[in-house]
Scaffold this motif. Structure first.
Motif, short mmCIF file in Angstrom:
data_model
loop_
_atom_site.label_atom_id
_atom_site.label_comp_id
_atom_site.label_asym_id
_atom_site.label_seq_id
_atom_site.Cartn_x
_atom_site.Cartn_y
_atom_site.Cartn_z
N ASP A 174 0.83 -1.19 -0.11
CA ASP A 174 -0.03 0.30 -0.05
C ASP A 174 0.79 1.24 0.01
N TRP A 175 0.27 2.44 -0.40
CA TRP A 175 1.04 3.66 -0.30
C TRP A 175 1.26 3.91 1.03
N ASP A 176 2.40 4.54 1.15
CA ASP A 176 3.05 5.13 2.44
C ASP A 176 1.94 6.26 3.00
N TYR A 177 1.25 6.14 4.25
CA TYR A 177 -0.06 7.22 4.15
C TYR A 177 0.58 8.53 4.51
N GLU A 178 1.53 8.71 5.10
CA GLU A 178 1.99 10.12 5.53
C GLU A 178 2.64 10.61 4.23
N GLY A 179 3.51 9.96 3.48
CA GLY A 179 4.02 10.31 2.21
C GLY A 179 3.01 10.88 1.17
N ALA A 180 1.92 9.83 1.25
CA ALA A 180 0.84 10.24 0.26
C ALA A 180 0.07 11.33 0.52
N VAL A 183 2.04 14.73 -0.36
CA VAL A 183 1.64 14.69 -1.84
C VAL A 183 0.33 15.46 -2.17
N MET A 184 -0.50 14.75 -1.34
CA MET A 184 -2.12 15.33 -1.54
C MET A 184 -2.22 16.61 -1.37
N GLU A 185 -1.59 17.11 -0.28
CA GLU A 185 -1.82 18.32 0.39
C GLU A 185 -1.14 19.37 -0.52
N ASP A 186 0.02 18.80 -1.35
CA ASP A 186 0.43 19.81 -2.44
C ASP A 186 -0.45 19.94 -3.65
N GLY A 190 -5.78 23.52 -3.59
CA GLY A 190 -7.00 24.50 -3.85
C GLY A 190 -8.32 23.88 -3.31
N TYR A 191 -8.42 22.62 -2.65
CA TYR A 191 -9.41 22.36 -2.07
C TYR A 191 -9.27 21.68 -0.38
N PRO A 192 -8.99 22.77 0.17
CA PRO A 192 -8.73 22.58 1.59
C PRO A 192 -9.67 21.59 2.52
N GLU A 193 -11.22 22.05 2.28
CA GLU A 193 -12.19 21.44 2.78
C GLU A 193 -12.21 19.89 2.52
N LEU A 194 -11.95 19.58 1.15
CA LEU A 194 -11.93 18.26 0.66
C LEU A 194 -10.75 17.61 1.52
N ALA A 196 -9.51 18.47 4.21
CA ALA A 196 -9.65 18.22 5.72
C ALA A 196 -10.71 17.08 5.96
N ASP A 197 -11.87 16.98 5.21
CA ASP A 197 -12.84 16.13 5.29
C ASP A 197 -11.98 14.52 5.40
N TYR A 198 -11.21 14.36 4.25
CA TYR A 198 -10.41 13.07 3.99
C TYR A 198 -9.68 12.80 5.01
N LYS A 199 -9.05 13.82 5.50
CA LYS A 199 -8.03 13.52 6.78
C LYS A 199 -8.82 13.04 8.04
N ARG A 200 -10.03 13.68 8.07
CA ARG A 200 -10.73 13.45 9.19
C ARG A 200 -11.53 12.35 9.41
N ALA A 201 -12.00 11.72 8.25
CA ALA A 201 -12.80 10.71 8.05
C ALA A 201 -12.10 9.48 7.73
#
Length: 240
Positions: A174-180, A183-186, A190-194, A196-201
């Motif tokens: 599987d992907w390394d979660y922290e590394g992935a 990359v996603m945050e970068d 432009g989609y901060p709410e998306l 935040a939702d992903y990391k929270r849920a």
């Protein structure tokens, strides 16, 4: 022109020869090779070496590799748990089947390469199919709806498991979660709410995330099927 249907199951099995080697031993050895080396690596030569038997002995029981794979696939279906519908709710039967099939395919990844390619007309496949049919009849489905409901559940399981098997074949892991997530945050800045939702849920363990997704989807499928039942039908087993 349509291809003529053929199957190893359309002819009776041959009697064992004096060598003592039987079809059951051949199929068991084939499954071991498939588990160890995968679908593409299986050959009649390797099977002969494993069994310490010549090609003539093997071809006495199976005409070719395709017939051997048919037998192996039916052997797999014998491992899939489907409770007897009498005394169980139809949802229990289908839930047990769906989880057992997923676990079995992940344990025996070669099965994913045969589903849809091989006819599933062996005794184990028919026995499981009939249990599912009886479960849907018990629930209140009738006519064509019985088989449409069954194929809907099967389609859901395959739609979830086959991509997992593809990931395994593609290099596994599987992907390394922290590394992935870095990359996603970068990429998705432009989609901060998306984000935040992903990391929270989402669970941080990919295997857990897939299990949660499987649970959710299966419940939705069964809820949807139950919603199509005639009013007043219960998900509980019929009284004995």
């Amino acid at each position: 022109m349509a291809k003529e249907f053929s199957s190893v199951w359309t002819r009776p099995p041959r009697r064992p020869r004096s060598t003592g080697l039987g079809r059951e031993q051949i199929v068991a050895a084939a499954v071991e090779l498939l588990d160890a080396e995968g679908l593409e690596a299986l050959s009649m030569r390797k099977l002969g070496v494993k069994l310490n038997a010549g090609a003539t002995s093997i071809y006495w029981y199976v005409a070719n590799k395709e017939e051997l794979l048919e037998l192996a696939l039916d052997e797999f279906w014998g491992l899939v748990e489907v409770p007897e519908p009498e005394g169980e709710s139809w949802r229990t039967v289908l839930t047990t089947f769906a989880y057992s099939l997923r676990a079995g395919m992940l344990e025996h990844p070669w099965v994913g390469g045969l589903v849809g390619r091989m006819p599933m007309v062996g005794p184990q496949a028919f026995e499981r199919s009939d249990r599912l049919r009886r479960a849907f009849v018990q629930a209140g489905f009738a006519g064509l709806d019985i088989y449409l409901a069954s194929s809907t559940v099967m389609g859901y399981v395959l739609g979830q498991v086959l991509p997992e098997l593809s990931l395994m074949r593609a290099g596994g892991g599987d992907w390394d979660y922290e590394g992935a997530m870095a990359v996603m945050e970068d990429l998705a800045a432009g989609y901060p709410e998306l984000l935040a939702d992903y990391k929270r849920a989402m669970p941080t363990d990919p295997a857990a995330a897939r299990a949660v997704a499987y649970d959710f989807g299966l419940l939705c499928v069964l809820d949807g099927l139950e919603a199509r039942l005639p009013t007043g039908r219960s998900a509980q087993p019929r009284p004995s």
